[in-house]
Design an enzyme around this catalytic site. Structure first.
Site, PDB file in Angstrom:
ATOM      1  N   GLY A  35       0.685  -1.052   0.139  1.00  0.00           N
ATOM      2  CA  GLY A  35       0.024  -0.116  -0.164  1.00  0.00           C
ATOM      3  C   GLY A  35       0.945   1.393   0.063  1.00  0.00           C
ATOM      4  CB  THR A  37       9.441  -6.682  -4.923  1.00  0.00           C
ATOM      5  OG1 THR A  37       9.087  -5.964  -3.690  1.00  0.00           O
ATOM      6  CG2 THR A  37      10.750  -7.075  -4.747  1.00  0.00           C
ATOM      7  CG  ASP A  57      -7.409  -6.845   1.909  1.00  0.00           C
ATOM      8  OD1 ASP A  57      -7.197  -7.833   1.332  1.00  0.00           O
ATOM      9  OD2 ASP A  57      -6.771  -5.732   1.819  1.00  0.00           O
TER      10      ASP A  57
END
Lengths: 508, 508
Positions: free
Chosen positions: B183, B218, B271
């Site tokens: 986030g 990443t 979530d």
């Protein structure tokens, strides 16, 4: 800064893809489509489609074989084509739908907040506008399931569902109705109650459902005897003429929100008390009813399993009905075993016909239940003395008036026909003698469904071993009916893996 | 009894339909197909497909245009084709899947029951076997969302998710790992932590994710510097040689259940703390880690918005980790603004390279965060005195050992390369002077995505106005990078409709 994109740049020719995706609208676009690229669309993106002033929201499937679509084309699934009311040669524009604001209410519900009128209304409006994908619908159904809706929320949901549908009105009051919460195979009393009550002189515009998780809905059974897909104008004519009808509610969109929710509840096999109450009462309100009798069969393998659960459900039905101006009376009935002999559309229709015609071997349990409920309706909606309704109903059924009324209703709906008969059967017999002490309704229903019911109207089963009956070794317990050998085999395969669907105790 | 149907009667030639339905396997059959008819299949039926000993379950779409399939053919969507490992010319058999028994556990959860190890395991096995449709997955995600999973259930879910995936093991202990709950744009510390920790002598086999809803994961950033799609054997070789790696986790299927659940959580925007914990820890356990540091950035526009929420999440992570034999340490960090300057794969990689190379203008915040987290890992996994980890990490970074280790890891993964640079930029400047008082991470991330990130690796933005900095009128706030003029325009169009992405207060 000048406009970077214009409408034309977002338009493609549309064509019917020739793919039936059931009710979920699907949009097909080429992977190298300039709109996909500039909008960042990818497989499963939600896409807003606009053509001739109509809009729909669909789910994107990306075409990776160039032969399926040309450069300037997008494809629509059958459902998308129908909902958009598209024509060959039309063009459409494609863009991102606005964020689905009402989903935040669903999330709030999941996180333990209660939904008020405004939130419920926003959710139901978005559902009916087709803005919820199957995923979103599943989340809403799950969030409400398991008795997560309280009475105020159920009233809000019912009201919201009535608001988005058509609403009928009738010149003659009272307008009566009847509903069974289901779960009891063969409980096809509507086919008897409507002609009895209409012959008595009350107005009963009955809209029934098709099967959701059961082997047959009343509309499925009635459809084997007469057309049921009537529009509102046709219903009005039938009821004006005969005082009653038995038609499919889905065709008149009395509760379009419910129609959409049901298609998600079915594969999830997930019922919610609140949604059930809203589903039932919204349809009764939309049908213009003033008095409704609700049949709740209770049994360990019925939909409602205990008297306590039936009582809680009754209270909610009565309370929500009262809040919305509907007189509700609940009849808690025995749900320990199937009613009649047939399970499946045509087989249940055949049982109802036998009772109407006064056949010697007509199932007496179906006859008794129908008379009780018809009596309750007459008592609820008129000022006859309490306890006399049953007898009034019995006279109308016994003297042939109900049978004549039923034939007249069928004729008015488009013409009566005989129910179809199956081409493939298999009879299951007792392996030893004994007395029947229990029956698993759910697994019996499952066998009927595996055999093809309700899609194959003649499929299902005939059940010969009610609780308490004495059975000899080799005596038939039930006969499976199917329209194809594959389905018969499939039902038998399941059967082979199960035991004690009919529980035999030792003879006393 | 003789077999009623044989395999051949249920076989059709299969072919790749050329339709990408994302991860949902879809089967296409003609409406007049004999299998559809004999099995009673209709649109949206779940269908079991078997070919060469492989089986999948797909959702049926019925082809109503005969030109799409010939009589003896069935079509498979790209996902179905891939999952079935089919080849052109193969035949397949089609039948009803067995009833989905584990769905009863999902229903039980909805009705307030707790799920034990056995139930959770049955659900997760069915999910990974592809037996859950999107509807079923949505119901499961919703039933678990809103903190409906307690710690015992979260442990059960984590264990079940580990059971169904691959599990790596390493000769040298301890095996360390690091995870950020996300986030926060630009928080690309992994590219620094892995070489520092590996140079220190610990084993750090890092598997990273690609972007799900963010402009870069990443794995996306690392891919601009070296190959990341390594299989388990290649990973083992790189880690054996260099002590660490930075690869894409999706290629090794460490948590296949999580990969499936994520694709439902995204469109639902739902979530669940329990699912997040299970998602993170199952991957770490499968990667063979013994010690894990978890970075939770907290900020009003980060994923975790309050310190209280971060604390609750920390406790659950630590407790679930302990139950499954994993040492977990949580670092709650500042999540009020982007880290470094770049947002987007190549721009973030460039920042990390600048820190590794010790460039004068390297982003100090990225350097500091990386050293803190690397220090935490060293302290957690070894017996160095508390408080000395940061300094140990700092020495390894400052003296060039981390940079040499990073180059060695890239070489071992297949060869290092320079990140690409964008061809089109647009710089947004301040319209008036002021001090930066707030930044909307979410909308900044959105602009980077509209400009093409992460699919276009050089796309994204460079951010020059951290909170607290004094800005003159006309001074650059951020530069948008894109690989095509269309995407640059698209990002600018969105930007023009927004305000206060960077909030400027008056100078004190």
């Amino acid at each position: 800064m000048p406009p970077i994109t214009d409408a034309a740049a977002h338009a493609l020719k549309i064509r019917r893809m020739g793919i039936d995706t059931h009710q979920e609208p699907v949009i097909y676009m080429r992977a190298d489509c300039h709109i996909c690229r500039s909008e960042g669309f990818e497989a499963q993106s939600r896409v807003l489609v606009t053509s001739r002033g109509n809009t729909i929201i669909g789910t994107l499937n990306v075409v990776t074989d160039e032969r399926l679509l040309s450069h300037d084309e997008a494809g629509l699934s059958d459902a998308a084509w129908r909902l958009l009311q598209a024509h060959e040669g039309d063009h459409a524009e494609f863009s991102h739908p606005e964020p689905l604001e009402s989903l935040s209410h669903v999330r709030a519900k999941v996180f333990g907040h209660r939904l008020g009128d405004r939130q419920m209304s926003a959710i139901v409006r978005d559902i009916v506008a087709g803005r919820y994908s199957e995923l979103h619908l599943s989340a809403f159904v799950t969030a409400c399931a398991g008795n997560h809706l309280d009475t105020a929320e159920t009233i809000a949901l019912t009201r919201a569902m009535v608001e988005v549908g058509e609403r009928m009105s009738w010149p003659a009051a009272p307008v009566v109705d009847k509903h069974c919460v289901g779960g009891l195979p063969g409980n096809r009393t509507t086919l008897l109650i409507v002609p009895i009550v209409a012959a008595y002189g009350l107005t009963m515009p009955k809209t029934s459902s098709r099967a959701i998780t059961s082997p047959a809905g009343t509309a499925d059974a009635m459809e084997t005897l007469a057309p049921v897909n009537l529009d509102i104008r046709a219903i009005r004519k039938v009821v004006g003429q005969e005082g009653g009808c038995i038609v499919w509610g889905g065709a008149v969109k009395l509760s379009p929100a419910d129609d959409i929710l049901i298609r998600v509840e079915r594969p999830l096999e997930m019922d919610s008390a609140g949604q059930m109450v809203a589903s039932v009462l919204s349809k009764k309100l939309s049908a213009g009813s003033s008095h409704v009798v609700i049949d709740i069969p209770v049994g360990s393998t019925a939909k409602v399993r205990t008297r306590g659960a039936a009582r809680a459900l009754s209270e909610q039905l009565i309370e929500v009905g009262r809040a919305l101006g509907l007189n509700v009376c609940v009849a808690v009935t025995d749900g320990s075993q199937p009613v009649g002999r047939g399970i499946g559309p045509a087989l249940e229709a055949r049982d109802a016909l036998a009772v109407l015609r006064g056949d010697q071997d007509a199932p007496q349990d179906l006859r008794e239940r129908s008379l009780s409920l018809a009596g309750e309706i007459i008592e609820l909606a008129t000022n006859v003395p309490t306890g006399t309704g049953y007898d009034l109903a019995n006279v109308i059924l016994s003297d042939g008036r109900a049978w004549r009324k039923f034939q007249a209703i069928c004729a008015a709906q488009g013409g009566m026909r005989e129910p179809p008969r199956s081409r493939h059967t298999h009879t299951v017999t007792a392996t030893r003698p004994g007395r029947v002490t229990g029956i698993d309704n759910r697994r019996l229903a499952r066998i009927a469904k595996l055999a093809g019911a309700p899609n194959d109207p003649a499929a299902g089963l005939d059940f010969f071993a009610p609780i308490g009956s004495s059975i000899d070794a080799g005596q038939p317990l039930f006969t499976i009916h199917a329209e194809s050998p594959g389905e018969l085999a499939y039902a038998r395969e399941y059967l082979a893996s199960q035991k004690d669907i009919v529980v035999l105790g030792d003879e006393a």
